[in-house]
Enzyme design. Sequence first.
Site: not given
Length: 512
Positions: A183, A445, A470
């Site tokens: 991320s 995602d 994700h």
Amino acid sequence: MTVGPALWLGPLLLVSLWGSSAPASLLRHLGEHIQRFQESSVLSLSLDLGVATLPKEGWLEQSLDPFNVSDRRSFLQRYWINDQHWVSQGGPIFLHLGGEGSLGPGSVMRGHPAALAPALGALVIGLEHRFYGLSIPAGGLNMAQLRFLSSRHALADVVSTRLALSRLLNVSSSSPWICFGGSYAGSLAAWARLKFPHLFFAAVASSAPVRAVLDFSAYNEVVSRSLTSAAIGGSPECRAAASTAFAEVERRLRAGGEARAALRTELGACASLDSAENRMELLGALQALVGGTVQYDGQAGAPLSVRQLCGLLLEGGVNGSSPVPYRGLRRAVQVVIHSLGQRCLSFSRAETLAQLRVTEPQVSGVGDRQWLYQTCTEFGFYVTCEDPGCPFSQLPALPSQLELCEQVFGLSTSSIAQAVDQTNSYYGGQTPGATQVLFINGDTDPWHVLSVTKDLGVSVSALLIPGASHCLDMAPERPSDSPSLLLARQSIFQQLQTWLKLAKKSPVRGGV
């Protein structure tokens, strides 16, 4: 440095990147819940093996302002070390970077990079991000302090950690250092290689949104598309049902009176829905619930999968005046609230502002104030639903989200837009120019549209995993992992093998 066996576990992956309105806070808490669930399984396995297998905790003294040598203020930054697979002082170093949340010992225990360490003889280090978890400088979170919170400050910490631990652990100058992150921290991993190639030999960036964007309407475009994907349990009928459910919510909000009051009870809104701001918070929270289901689809600890959500939205027939999709949305709300242990799905805008204005560090929190500051001063990432093709309500709109930056920090909309442009200029957006970086994304995602999903030459590779959510490649392996995920993990391992062979031949191996 203080070291000792770790007796608790913080989040393993990273929380959601959304800004910190009440809806966004729901999504961030959803991510935190999933991470804690996964870490609890890590702890159980580790305790079965004995406390001695748990990683060591350490603290480094870091400069509060690394760009001003005359400023002697400092803070303590936490890190974790797992050295049980490190075969020699010249072996590779895997540096797992933390992001916008606490980073616990699970970061160096399971899931990559820890899962890759045994076969490659690597030392694994996890570094918590400044201003998050327990690495918060003395003085709190006021504006005078927060000016030392940015990705550039975080990268300075990464460099300082690299140099300090090389000396402390007697790491060979020939040892290649490879950064990992997921991320926002995945972006940091790629940027560490971009800005400091002499110190970091390569980087593995999972679900890394390297392009900053003010209006992130593409988030809900991916959510909409994913709801139709048969591979993960979606269908065109499911997407249509979601749209119908949101239309029913809006109809009841417009009706006012008893219909609005009943809606408040049925959908877990703590605040009265008489004000437009609070209605917007509820609609945004509902969007976050659906978006979060897509973003974390198939992950251990997720309250709902896309398949389960679609099942709820499409189940049965019409019951009186309550259409099926709306009843399914109500049940989904109940599942999520119960799973997160929350009192409500949404709160009042006033309560949101009050929480974001608290400058004392919240040890049990997920860093909402800090991350809002970073979105206001670097990244944007404000998820909207203003496009006519969006299946949800047309709220929240961008202006209401930008208002938070002004109301909490006194930052203007123009300054936020300028900050986003500067971030992309400084790092290069989706063409960062770094070499020896592997970008990994899942096409389910919503964040993959801000990452690198195609190879950028021979030294920058990209994996786009069908049906993956994700940071799923970073999660601990499960028997239910899809063939495409297993293949992607094999590709990651092969890429690391290639890099490490190259490091042995290279005259510059990331040493000091």
